[in-house]
Every structure is written in structure tokens, then in C-alpha cells.
Design a protein around this motif. Structure first.
Motif, PDB file in Angstrom:
ATOM      1  N   LYS A 185      47.106   6.821 -27.647  1.00 22.82           N
ATOM      2  CA  LYS A 185      47.033   7.509 -26.352  1.00 22.82           C
ATOM      3  C   LYS A 185      47.413   6.551 -25.218  1.00 22.82           C
ATOM      4  N   GLU A 186      47.576   7.141 -24.035  1.00 24.50           N
ATOM      5  CA  GLU A 186      48.058   6.363 -22.888  1.00 24.50           C
ATOM      6  C   GLU A 186      47.107   5.220 -22.511  1.00 24.50           C
ATOM      7  N   LEU A 187      47.756   4.098 -22.233  1.00 23.35           N
ATOM      8  CA  LEU A 187      47.023   2.943 -21.709  1.00 23.35           C
ATOM      9  C   LEU A 187      47.428   2.769 -20.232  1.00 23.35           C
ATOM     10  N   PHE A 188      48.708   2.464 -20.026  1.00 22.09           N
ATOM     11  CA  PHE A 188      49.233   2.275 -18.676  1.00 22.09           C
ATOM     12  C   PHE A 188      50.525   3.090 -18.523  1.00 22.09           C
ATOM     13  N   GLY A 189      51.062   3.100 -17.307  1.00 18.85           N
ATOM     14  CA  GLY A 189      52.295   3.850 -17.102  1.00 18.85           C
ATOM     15  C   GLY A 189      53.264   3.127 -16.180  1.00 18.85           C
ATOM     16  N   LEU A 190      54.514   3.467 -16.324  1.00 23.00           N
ATOM     17  CA  LEU A 190      55.551   2.937 -15.441  1.00 23.00           C
ATOM     18  C   LEU A 190      56.420   4.109 -15.021  1.00 23.00           C
ATOM     19  N   TYR A 227      59.389   5.889 -12.235  1.00 21.64           N
ATOM     20  CA  TYR A 227      60.398   5.797 -11.178  1.00 21.64           C
ATOM     21  C   TYR A 227      60.155   6.990 -10.252  1.00 21.64           C
ATOM     22  N   ARG A 228      59.523   6.715  -9.120  1.00 24.91           N
ATOM     23  CA  ARG A 228      59.105   7.801  -8.225  1.00 24.91           C
ATOM     24  C   ARG A 228      60.197   8.167  -7.227  1.00 24.91           C
ATOM     25  N   THR A 229      61.374   7.643  -7.430  1.00 25.28           N
ATOM     26  CA  THR A 229      62.519   7.858  -6.510  1.00 25.28           C
ATOM     27  C   THR A 229      62.085   7.617  -5.054  1.00 25.28           C
ATOM     28  N   PHE A 234      34.385   7.770 -24.415  1.00 24.18           N
ATOM     29  CA  PHE A 234      33.759   6.654 -23.708  1.00 24.18           C
ATOM     30  C   PHE A 234      34.449   6.457 -22.362  1.00 24.18           C
ATOM     31  N   ILE A 235      34.918   5.268 -22.033  1.00 21.58           N
ATOM     32  CA  ILE A 235      35.505   5.045 -20.711  1.00 21.58           C
ATOM     33  C   ILE A 235      36.998   5.400 -20.652  1.00 21.58           C
ATOM     34  N   PHE A 236      37.514   6.010 -21.736  1.00 20.69           N
ATOM     35  CA  PHE A 236      38.944   6.332 -21.754  1.00 20.69           C
ATOM     36  C   PHE A 236      39.284   7.401 -20.721  1.00 20.69           C
ATOM     37  N   ARG A 237      38.568   8.510 -20.759  1.00 15.01           N
ATOM     38  CA  ARG A 237      38.855   9.565 -19.780  1.00 15.01           C
ATOM     39  C   ARG A 237      37.596   9.853 -18.972  1.00 15.01           C
ATOM     40  N   GLN A 238      37.581   9.361 -17.759  1.00 17.87           N
ATOM     41  CA  GLN A 238      36.417   9.518 -16.894  1.00 17.87           C
ATOM     42  C   GLN A 238      36.781  10.346 -15.666  1.00 17.87           C
ATOM     43  N   ARG A 239      35.755  10.687 -14.925  1.00 20.16           N
ATOM     44  CA  ARG A 239      35.997  11.405 -13.657  1.00 20.16           C
ATOM     45  C   ARG A 239      36.085  10.427 -12.486  1.00 20.16           C
ATOM     46  N   GLU A 240      35.512   9.267 -12.667  1.00 20.03           N
ATOM     47  CA  GLU A 240      35.605   8.203 -11.661  1.00 20.03           C
ATOM     48  C   GLU A 240      36.046   6.947 -12.394  1.00 20.03           C
ATOM     49  N   PHE A 241      37.154   6.393 -11.979  1.00 18.26           N
ATOM     50  CA  PHE A 241      37.673   5.223 -12.686  1.00 18.26           C
ATOM     51  C   PHE A 241      38.412   4.332 -11.694  1.00 18.26           C
ATOM     52  N   GLU A 242      38.976   3.255 -12.211  1.00 17.99           N
ATOM     53  CA  GLU A 242      39.629   2.314 -11.307  1.00 17.99           C
ATOM     54  C   GLU A 242      41.090   2.107 -11.716  1.00 17.99           C
ATOM     55  N   ILE A 302      59.589   1.968  -7.739  1.00 15.76           N
ATOM     56  CA  ILE A 302      59.180   1.798  -9.139  1.00 15.76           C
ATOM     57  C   ILE A 302      57.680   1.533  -9.106  1.00 15.76           C
ATOM     58  N   GLU A 303      56.950   2.258  -9.923  1.00 18.63           N
ATOM     59  CA  GLU A 303      55.485   2.149  -9.894  1.00 18.63           C
ATOM     60  C   GLU A 303      54.882   1.762 -11.251  1.00 18.63           C
ATOM     61  N   PRO A 304      54.490   0.480 -11.373  1.00 13.63           N
ATOM     62  CA  PRO A 304      53.697   0.101 -12.539  1.00 13.63           C
ATOM     63  C   PRO A 304      52.232   0.414 -12.246  1.00 13.63           C
ATOM     64  N   THR A 305      51.584   1.163 -13.105  1.00 13.07           N
ATOM     65  CA  THR A 305      50.178   1.510 -12.873  1.00 13.07           C
ATOM     66  C   THR A 305      49.326   1.151 -14.090  1.00 13.07           C
ATOM     67  N   PHE A 306      48.158   0.602 -13.770  1.00 12.60           N
ATOM     68  CA  PHE A 306      47.257   0.110 -14.825  1.00 12.60           C
ATOM     69  C   PHE A 306      45.865   0.694 -14.582  1.00 12.60           C
ATOM     70  N   GLY A 307      45.266   1.298 -15.585  1.00 12.40           N
ATOM     71  CA  GLY A 307      43.872   1.733 -15.481  1.00 12.40           C
ATOM     72  C   GLY A 307      42.968   0.570 -15.867  1.00 12.40           C
TER      73      GLY A 307
HETATM   74  N1  GAP Z   1      49.845   6.555  -9.395  1.00 12.36           N
HETATM   75  C1  GAP Z   1      50.238   6.969 -10.690  1.00 12.36           C
HETATM   76  C2  GAP Z   1      49.136   7.481 -11.492  1.00 12.36           C
HETATM   77  O1  GAP Z   1      48.045   7.691 -11.018  1.00 12.36           O
HETATM   78  P1  GAP Z   1      48.514   8.204 -13.944  1.00 12.36           P
HETATM   79  O2  GAP Z   1      49.258   8.000 -15.230  1.00 12.36           O
HETATM   80  O3  GAP Z   1      48.065   9.588 -13.639  1.00 12.36           O
HETATM   81  O4  GAP Z   1      49.486   7.652 -12.800  1.00 12.36           O
HETATM   82  C3  GAP Z   1      47.496   5.829 -13.921  1.00 12.36           C
HETATM   83  O5  GAP Z   1      47.277   7.209 -13.881  1.00 12.36           O
HETATM   84  C4  GAP Z   1      46.564   5.150 -14.897  1.00 12.36           C
HETATM   85  O6  GAP Z   1      45.205   5.425 -14.569  1.00 12.36           O
HETATM   86  C5  GAP Z   1      46.709   5.627 -16.334  1.00 12.36           C
HETATM   87  O7  GAP Z   1      47.765   4.952 -16.993  1.00 12.36           O
HETATM   88  C6  GAP Z   1      45.360   5.259 -16.924  1.00 12.36           C
HETATM   89  O8  GAP Z   1      45.333   3.892 -17.277  1.00 12.36           O
HETATM   90  C7  GAP Z   1      44.431   5.471 -15.745  1.00 12.36           C
HETATM   91  N2  GAP Z   1      43.735   6.775 -15.827  1.00 12.36           N
HETATM   92  C8  GAP Z   1      44.247   7.979 -15.512  1.00 12.36           C
HETATM   93  N3  GAP Z   1      43.329   8.943 -15.671  1.00 12.36           N
HETATM   94  C9  GAP Z   1      42.192   8.335 -16.102  1.00 12.36           C
HETATM   95  C10 GAP Z   1      40.884   8.800 -16.431  1.00 12.36           C
HETATM   96  N4  GAP Z   1      40.550  10.078 -16.339  1.00 12.36           N
HETATM   97  N5  GAP Z   1      39.967   7.880 -16.849  1.00 12.36           N
HETATM   98  C11 GAP Z   1      40.297   6.581 -16.935  1.00 12.36           C
HETATM   99  N6  GAP Z   1      41.502   6.091 -16.617  1.00 12.36           N
HETATM  100  C12 GAP Z   1      42.455   6.949 -16.210  1.00 12.36           C
END
Ligand code: GAP
Length: 417
Positions: A238-243, A245-247, A163-171, A282-287
Motif C-alpha cells: 500500500k501507499e507510503l509516500f507520493g510524488l 506533478y501538480r502542473t 494502526f497508524i496507516f490510515r488515520q483521521r489526524e496525521f502528519e 512538482i510535489e514530493p509528499t511524505f506521511g
Molecule cells: N499534498 C498531497 C497529498 O496530500 P496524499 O497522497 O493524499 O497527497 C500524502 O497524501 C501522504 O500523506 C500520503 O502519501 C501518506 O503518506 C499520508 N497520508 C494520507 N492519508 C493518510 C491517512 N489517512 N493516515 C495517515 N497518513 C496519510
């Protein structure tokens, strides 16, 4: 009560996908032409949910703080950005035959001989790094400080799925937090707890959230330490978000620096020593889309009401796409419809925006529909309303109803948000 935990996990995904389509949250992209894998279109309630999530995030991490600057950079960027950032060489996934496949979408900018190749951004992060100097020159921030951006990202995923977990266009919603190198461990811990706090605030089922330390060989090319926040989806953990350390990887590659002014004697403010440094990040990232999927899975609940199984989305009121629905008991009684429209719906709509008018089918059907959308309150205007100016407010989770004065409705709802 049958909670999402007890429902068959495969069924659960099917139920969520069909609810999302039926109730106008999420549709398959290009559906009438057989779809386009890895793309989805968002309906009225899906957009509302997304907007609530994004607004909530912006409020906490930008408006609610003094040290983070918002930005909205272009999706198309000079190809040198992606060469310098390491994405042209290193943003690859292995294909089945062992070859490496770069997942960036290549595109052509301009026409004819003038055309140059670039890429749709695979992360919003670079739009922030390349604006580092602009931000420093415009706002003169002192370390530590950050930038935040919400926007689309594109990846030509080899196997989009779930479903919307792994897309080609996302936010994505991302923060790049600039620090002095020595402080990285402190701020890594700090952002870990900020992220967890936000997840809890929006209503994620925290029992399904896990931290995973990513070993070196699996980290992105820019990261010296990564934690994934994983979620227990029906299709696995599976992955939700990530944190990460990009130095100083990104700023160093882009040849960006910062003049750090350090007070030499604490508290006096003078004298000040200036040093040219490359801040670390430090990079907190949220899909956004994964946040929505995890929220739908956290909120989906089934129970029995009136001898029937009903399903509902137990969204927190501040996240719910619709805060309340307004219903005249009978849609063919002019005096009920007029009262509902003028005295209840119009002022609530003006105040809260996300208010629905629902006069379709009988009251039971309306409740089921609003339950599935996750509307916390259903307001019904009946014949008593015409004489005593009170309405029935039904609570989504308990099904309980109480009479509330029409003049108290706005405050009643405000108190619950
Ligand atoms: N700037 C760091 C970065 O882009 P990432 O772990 O590759 O890190 C960040 O992506 C977040 O984007 C992931 O934790 C996830 O929530 C979301 N994400 C990544 N690939 C995705 C995809 N194909 N479809 C939906 N969400 C995705």
C-alpha cells in the motif's frame, strides 16, 4: 536469525502494535473512553522517533539546500482556499452505497451569526501555495525553488484502519517545488531519486519499497502524473509516500504569478528578459506516520540470545529514540549509582539529550527493554568502573560487549551516529 520477513505477517502487526503500547511509543487515542477511531496519541519514545524523522527530513530538504524555504502555515484557513483548490468539490471518497463523501472535516469559525464554515486542512500543501507571493516578496528566489512544511493534516476517512496507516489526524512533510513548465520531467525524475535516497538514509527496508505509476482515473484532481511509493506492509502493498506533478493547477486557481527573469545570453548575466509566468509544481509528499510504521516494520527483528527469543528494533542510531541507556549494575549500591549518575549519565544526557537512565530489574531485563525500544548502546557501570574508569558498552544488534573508557564515551557514540 528470524527477520521480520520470516515471522507470520499478521502476528507481526500485532507484535508491533503491542510493542508500541508496552514501550510507550503509540497509544490508542482517547483510550480510557473506548478510543476514537483513527486517532492515536504518541508516547515519549514515539515522539522522539517522530522528531528524529522530521528533523532528519528538514535537515536534508531545507537546511541542507539553498533553494527550499521552510514555512509553518495555520491549520485553519479561509474556506475560499478549499473552494479554489478544488477540495470542496473534488476531495471525495465513494461510500458503500455509491454516494460521494467529502473527507474534509467541516468546522465552524467564530460564534453566533458571525460564524463561518471552514475545514481543517486535508493537506499541508495549500498553506504553501497561498503563501507563494509572500515567499517571493520576502526572499526573491529564482526558479527552480521550493517550499517545505511539516504539519498536521485531517481527513474524515470512512474506514480508518491498520494502526497508524490510515488515520483521521496525521502528519505530513511536503515540498512544493516550483519550476518552469518545460522542466517538469527532469525535476520529476530528480525528486524521485531524492525521495528514494532519503528513504534509504533513514533505514527503510528498500526491498519492500515499490514504485507505482498511478493511472489517470485514480489520480488526485490536481495531478497530471503521480507515482506512489508503496511499501509491503503485513496487510498488503500500500501507499507510503507520493510524488505528483501538480502542473500550474494550484497557482493558477489562486491567481498567483511570478516574474521570471531569464538571461538571454547564457553566462553574461545581461541582458535580462522578464516574463510573467505561472510556475509549475512538482510535489514530493511524505506521511510522517506511515514513515514511522514502515520504519518500525523495517526495524523489527527477532533472534535468539542466551537460548531465548528476543525482539529488537534495529533502528539506525540517528533515528533511534534513545541513543544510549545508562545503568548502574546494582541499583542499591550507592557508589555505583552515584558514579553512573554524575560521571556517565549527566554528561551524556547533556551532550545527546536522548539518553535513558535504566536501573529497573536485572541487567538481562534492562537489555531486553532497551532492545525493544531500539537503543543501540547500553552502558553498564560496575565495580571495575570504580577503579579503572571504564564501562561496558553493549551493542544492541550483536549483543557483544566492550570496555570503553568513560572519558572516551562521547566520542565513541558520536562516531557511530
Ligand atoms: N499534498 C498531497 C497529498 O496530500 P496524499 O497522497 O493524499 O497527497 C500524502 O497524501 C501522504 O500523506 C500520503 O502519501 C501518506 O503518506 C499520508 N497520508 C494520507 N492519508 C493518510 C491517512 N489517512 N493516515 C495517515 N497518513 C496519510
Amino acid at each position: 536469525m528470524i527477520n521480520s520477513k520470516d515471522t507470520n505477517e499478521n502476528d507481526l502487526m500485532d507484535k508491533i502494535v503491542s510493542l508500541c503500547k508496552r514501550r510507550g511509543f503509540v497509544f490508542q487515542g482517547s483510550e480510557i473512553y473506548g478510543g476514537l477511531a483513527g486517532t492515536y496519541d504518541w508516547g515519549h519514545y514515539g515522539v522522539a522517533l517522530k522528531n528524529n524523522i522530521k528533523q532528519n527530513w528538514w535537515k536534508k530538504f531545507v537546511d541542507g539546500r539553498r533553494d527550499i524555504y521552510g514555512i509553518d502555515a495555520a491549520i485553519l484557513m479561509n474556506r475560499k482556499v478549499w473552494e479554489t483548490s478544488g477540495h470542496v468539490a473534488g476531495f471525495v471518497d465513494p461510500m458503500e452505497d455509491g454516494k460521494q463523501f467529502n473527507v474534509m472535516f467541516k468546522t465552524q469559525i467564530g460564534a453566533g451569526d458571525e460564524a463561518v464554515v471552514s475545514y481543517l486542512r486535508p493537506e499541508t500543501a495549500q498553506g504553501m501555495f497561498v503563501n507563494f507571493k509572500n515567499i517571493v516578496d520576502a526572499f526573491h528566489p529564482k526558479l527552480p525553488f521550493g517550499t517545505a512544511q511539516i504539519g498536521k493534516a485531517f481527513r474524515n476517512e470512512i474506514a480508518p484502519r491498520d494502526f497508524i496507516f490510515r488515520q483521521r489526524e496525521f502528519e505530513q512533510m511536503e515540498i512544493e517545488y516550483f519550476i518552469r513548465a518545460n522542466d517538469w520531467e527532469k525535476y520529476f525524475e530528480y525528486w524521485k531519486s531524492e525521495m528514494l535516497e532519503w528513504m534509504e538514509e533513514v533505514g527503510l527496508d528498500m526491498a519492500k519499497v515499490r514504485e507505482l505509476e498511478i493511472p489517470k482515473e485514480n489520480r488526485a484532481h490536481y495531478s497530471s502524473r503521480t507515482i506512489d511509493f508503496e511499501f509491503d506492509y503485513p496487510f498488503g502493498r500500500k501507499e507510503l509516500f507520493g510524488l505528483a506533478y501538480r502542473t500550474d493547477f494550484d497557482l493558477k486557481n489562486h491567481k498567483l504569478e511570478y516574474v521570471d527573469e531569464v538571461p538571454t545570453s547564457e553566462g553574461t548575466g545581461i541582458p535580462i528578459e522578464s516574463k510573467v509566468i505561472i510556475p509549475h509544481v512538482i510535489e514530493p509528499t511524505f506521511g510522517v506516520d506511515r514513515a514511522i510504521l514502515a520504519l518500525l516494520l523495517s526495524a523489527y527483528t527477532e533472534d535468539k540470545q542466551g537460548g531465548e527469543i528476543r525482539s529488537y528494533l534495529k533502528f539506525k542510531p540517528n533515528i533511534a529514540p534513545v541513543i544510549c541507556a545508562v545503568s548502574p549494575l546494582l541499583k542499591n549500591k550507592k557508589e555505583l549509582v552515584e558514579y553512573a549518575n554524575i560521571k556517565v549519565y549527566a554528561p551524556l544526557k547533556e551532550e545527546f539529550g536522548r539518553v535513558a537512565w535504566d536501573d529497573n530489574g536485572n541487567i538481562g531485563k534492562r537489555y531486553r527493554r532497551q532492545d525493544e525500544i531500539g537503543t543501540p548502546f547500553c552502558i553498564v557501570i560496575d565495580f571495575d568502573t570504580l577503579t579503572d574508569n571504564t564501562v561496558t558498552v553493549r551493542d544492541r544488534d550483536t549483543g557483544e560487549q566492550e570496555r570503553v573508557k568513560v572519558s572516551d564515551l562521547q566520542n565513541y557514540i558520536k562516531e557511530k551516529i
